[in-house]
Design a protein around this motif. Sequence first.
Motif, PDB file in Angstrom:
ATOM      1  N   ILE A  70      39.194  55.488  87.848  1.00 57.21           N
ATOM      2  CA  ILE A  70      39.899  54.097  87.099  1.00 57.21           C
ATOM      3  C   ILE A  70      41.476  54.172  87.996  1.00 57.21           C
ATOM      4  O   ILE A  70      41.299  52.767  88.277  1.00 57.21           O
ATOM      5  CB  ILE A  70      39.761  53.941  85.363  1.00 57.21           C
ATOM      6  N   LYS A 103      35.337  48.957  98.753  1.00 61.02           N
ATOM      7  CA  LYS A 103      34.196  49.320  96.886  1.00 61.02           C
ATOM      8  C   LYS A 103      32.464  49.933  98.284  1.00 61.02           C
ATOM      9  O   LYS A 103      32.705  49.991  98.783  1.00 61.02           O
ATOM     10  CB  LYS A 103      33.639  48.046  96.273  1.00 61.02           C
ATOM     11  N   ASP A 108      34.941  53.259  93.383  1.00 64.88           N
ATOM     12  CA  ASP A 108      33.352  53.087  92.619  1.00 64.88           C
ATOM     13  C   ASP A 108      33.178  52.027  92.900  1.00 64.88           C
ATOM     14  O   ASP A 108      34.249  50.946  91.915  1.00 64.88           O
ATOM     15  CB  ASP A 108      34.274  53.528  91.306  1.00 64.88           C
ATOM     16  N   SER A 110      31.742  50.330  90.146  1.00 64.85           N
ATOM     17  CA  SER A 110      30.841  49.866  89.506  1.00 64.85           C
ATOM     18  C   SER A 110      32.832  49.514  88.369  1.00 64.85           C
ATOM     19  O   SER A 110      32.853  48.897  87.713  1.00 64.85           O
ATOM     20  CB  SER A 110      30.430  50.397  88.355  1.00 64.85           C
ATOM     21  N   ILE A 111      33.389  50.833  89.038  1.00 67.84           N
ATOM     22  CA  ILE A 111      34.924  50.797  88.595  1.00 67.84           C
ATOM     23  C   ILE A 111      35.762  49.322  89.606  1.00 67.84           C
ATOM     24  O   ILE A 111      36.731  48.058  88.423  1.00 67.84           O
ATOM     25  CB  ILE A 111      35.794  51.479  88.904  1.00 67.84           C
ATOM     26  N   LEU A 113      34.421  46.151  90.028  1.00 68.53           N
ATOM     27  CA  LEU A 113      33.999  45.133  89.726  1.00 68.53           C
ATOM     28  C   LEU A 113      34.861  45.018  88.051  1.00 68.53           C
ATOM     29  O   LEU A 113      34.687  44.124  87.620  1.00 68.53           O
ATOM     30  CB  LEU A 113      32.093  45.402  89.366  1.00 68.53           C
ATOM     31  N   SER A 114      34.662  45.916  87.437  1.00 68.64           N
ATOM     32  CA  SER A 114      35.817  46.036  86.058  1.00 68.64           C
ATOM     33  C   SER A 114      36.456  45.741  86.324  1.00 68.64           C
ATOM     34  O   SER A 114      37.186  44.848  85.382  1.00 68.64           O
ATOM     35  CB  SER A 114      35.361  47.467  85.260  1.00 68.64           C
ATOM     36  N   PHE A 115      37.526  45.833  87.283  1.00 69.91           N
ATOM     37  CA  PHE A 115      39.072  45.295  87.707  1.00 69.91           C
ATOM     38  C   PHE A 115      38.509  44.105  87.922  1.00 69.91           C
ATOM     39  O   PHE A 115      39.342  43.705  87.748  1.00 69.91           O
ATOM     40  CB  PHE A 115      39.321  46.687  88.551  1.00 69.91           C
ATOM     41  N   CYS A 117      37.238  42.155  86.645  1.00 74.07           N
ATOM     42  CA  CYS A 117      36.609  41.329  85.894  1.00 74.07           C
ATOM     43  C   CYS A 117      37.900  41.327  84.808  1.00 74.07           C
ATOM     44  O   CYS A 117      38.250  39.926  84.284  1.00 74.07           O
ATOM     45  CB  CYS A 117      35.390  42.007  85.340  1.00 74.07           C
ATOM     46  N   TYR A 118      37.996  42.190  84.630  1.00 70.30           N
ATOM     47  CA  TYR A 118      39.822  41.897  84.094  1.00 70.30           C
ATOM     48  C   TYR A 118      40.915  41.411  84.381  1.00 70.30           C
ATOM     49  O   TYR A 118      41.450  41.038  83.694  1.00 70.30           O
ATOM     50  CB  TYR A 118      39.826  43.510  83.463  1.00 70.30           C
ATOM     51  N   GLU A 121      40.112  37.990  84.430  1.00 69.12           N
ATOM     52  CA  GLU A 121      39.687  37.537  83.090  1.00 69.12           C
ATOM     53  C   GLU A 121      41.245  37.234  82.420  1.00 69.12           C
ATOM     54  O   GLU A 121      42.030  36.105  81.497  1.00 69.12           O
ATOM     55  CB  GLU A 121      39.156  38.921  81.987  1.00 69.12           C
TER      56      GLU A 121
END
Length: 137
Positions: A70, A103, A108, A110-111, A113-115, A117-118, A121
């Motif tokens: 992260i 990526k 990672d 998936s990290i 993608l989360s980054f 999205c956050y 948002e």
Amino acid sequence: MKGKSRLPCELAGYLKLGDAVIITDQDHRNDVISSLEVAENIILHHHQKWDGTGYPHRLKGEEIPLEARILAIVDVFDALTSRRPYKDSWSVERALSFINEQKGKHFDPSIVLSFFCYFYEKAAQKKGCDTVRITGI
């Protein structure tokens, strides 16, 4: 002291004697030990790369602690978008593009993608939007 880590000794439940820190409360002791393990993982492993080409231990994929995976993205984003004596800052768009390109190599997936999205948002919230549509990730 190497790196950028510090642990304030003037926290409740601690006594400082010279260079030693004595933790006087059992609950604090457990919290600090857990926190120190997380901090150690971040400090030691945030330069690892998802594909195993990072340093210092050339860990690969999920061998890299989650907290280090992260922070790796956050650290790179901050480094790219900040002006340094040796370089100009990148635009947010350029930094996000670089992170997306890395990526599965540096980061990672998936990290990443989360980054994204956050990040989007929070950007949508600043603009007063309820939802955000992410494409190209």
